[in-house]
Design a protein around this motif. Structure first.
Motif, short mmCIF file in Angstrom:
data_model
loop_
_atom_site.label_atom_id
_atom_site.label_comp_id
_atom_site.label_asym_id
_atom_site.label_seq_id
_atom_site.Cartn_x
_atom_site.Cartn_y
_atom_site.Cartn_z
N THR A 86 -32.63 57.72 -32.77
CA THR A 86 -31.91 58.81 -33.39
C THR A 86 -30.91 58.12 -34.52
N LEU A 87 -30.97 58.32 -35.34
CA LEU A 87 -29.64 57.90 -36.15
C LEU A 87 -28.78 58.70 -36.24
N HIS A 88 -27.37 58.66 -35.38
CA HIS A 88 -26.35 59.42 -35.78
C HIS A 88 -24.99 59.77 -36.84
N GLU A 89 -24.80 58.45 -37.37
CA GLU A 89 -24.12 58.40 -38.69
C GLU A 89 -24.70 57.00 -39.20
N ARG A 116 -28.87 56.21 -30.69
CA ARG A 116 -29.07 56.28 -30.19
C ARG A 116 -29.94 56.81 -29.52
N SER A 117 -30.08 56.26 -28.10
CA SER A 117 -32.04 56.08 -27.80
C SER A 117 -32.18 58.04 -27.84
N VAL A 134 -29.69 59.40 -24.39
CA VAL A 134 -29.01 58.88 -22.80
C VAL A 134 -28.24 57.73 -23.54
N GLY A 135 -27.62 57.01 -22.58
CA GLY A 135 -27.45 55.36 -22.64
C GLY A 135 -27.00 55.18 -23.54
N PRO A 136 -26.28 54.27 -23.90
CA PRO A 136 -25.14 53.48 -25.16
C PRO A 136 -26.29 53.96 -26.50
N TYR A 137 -25.12 53.89 -27.44
CA TYR A 137 -24.76 54.00 -28.61
C TYR A 137 -25.82 52.90 -29.03
N LEU A 138 -25.80 52.36 -30.25
CA LEU A 138 -25.91 50.42 -31.25
C LEU A 138 -25.20 51.42 -32.49
N GLU A 139 -24.59 50.37 -32.47
CA GLU A 139 -23.95 49.94 -33.82
C GLU A 139 -23.83 49.40 -34.26
#
Length: 245
Positions: free
Chosen positions: A156-159, A168-169, A173-178
């Protein structure tokens, strides 16, 4: 179905020693799936699990350290926890690193093979990520990277902005990808990359074809005849599409 992020992959001179460092740093277990490969995963987690993006360390013959475009940010829960973690990482063989960060509230370090990572000050955003807050990719255009990776994966794209894109998944859950906007041209092959994998029952070849249609290109990093597929994203960052093991 789109792919999922499963590993951060480090190339190393001594894969077992570097794997042992990261296992102790993260409080995870260590194993090996074969010669030259060390796997670092939380105890009791059945790979792949979105709550923990695992670490794979693979031995390579070239020992030189290069500027990585992928690094990990470690989470802390308090200033005392941050200080304790930094001290423990130093005892394990990490060193402080200067990458031009200036006066910042986080601590920049390098693991025993020179891979840069950050120990973050406590941040509410990362309170439930586990020991890894984020996997960070330096890039020139976060918006373009977000478009590609948002289509490539089921995260999911959060920002998204001109300077930062954060995913983030989809399970939350788990870490973000930035993806962080940085200056400087990519001139070397990165010694850290992302590994993605299809879901069970999905067609890996079809997923690779879909990634190429999205703008990925084939990458030759000297992999030879292997069961995974090496690609590069639109900014030239290598990544691998794995088969489920």
């Amino acid at each position: 179905m789109p792919l999922r992020l499963v590993n951060v992959n480090f190339k190393a001179r001594d894969e077992w020693a570097l794997g042992r460092f990261w296992a102790q740093a993260l409080g995870w277990g260590i194993s090996s799936e074969g010669p030259g490969v060390t796997n670092v995963e939380p105890e009791g987690v059945a790979w792949p699990d979105p709550s923990a993006i695992c670490v794979d360390v693979v031995v390579v013959p070239d020992p030189e350290t290069v500027k990585y475009r992928v690094h990990m940010d470690l989470a802390t829960t308090s200033e005392a926890h941050k200080a304790e973690l930094v001290a423990r990482l130093q005892d394990l063989g990490a060193t402080h690193a200067d990458v031009g960060q200036g006066d910042v509230p986080w601590t920049v370090m390098a693991d025993p093979e020179g891979n840069v990572f950050c120990v973050l000050e406590p941040r509410e955003l990362y309170r439930d990520t586990g020991p890894v807050a984020a996997i960070v990719v330096d890039c020139a255009d976060p918006r373009a990277m977000a478009r590609f990776w948002d289509e490539a994966m089921d995260w999911t794209l959060h920002e998204v902005s001109d300077d930062l894109a954060r995913m983030r998944s989809s399970k939350g859950v788990g870490p973000y990808l930035e993806f962080i906007r940085t200056s400087g041209e990519r001139t070397v092959v990165s010694r850290a990359h992302l590994d993605v994998a299809p879901y069970k029952g999905d067609d890996k070849a079809a997923e690779v074809a879909r990634l190429r249609a999205l703008g990925a290109t084939d990458a030759d990093v000297g992999q030879g005849d292997v069961p995974w597929t090496c690609l590069a994203d639109p900014e030239g960052n290598d990544f691998c599409v794995l088969s489920l093991r």
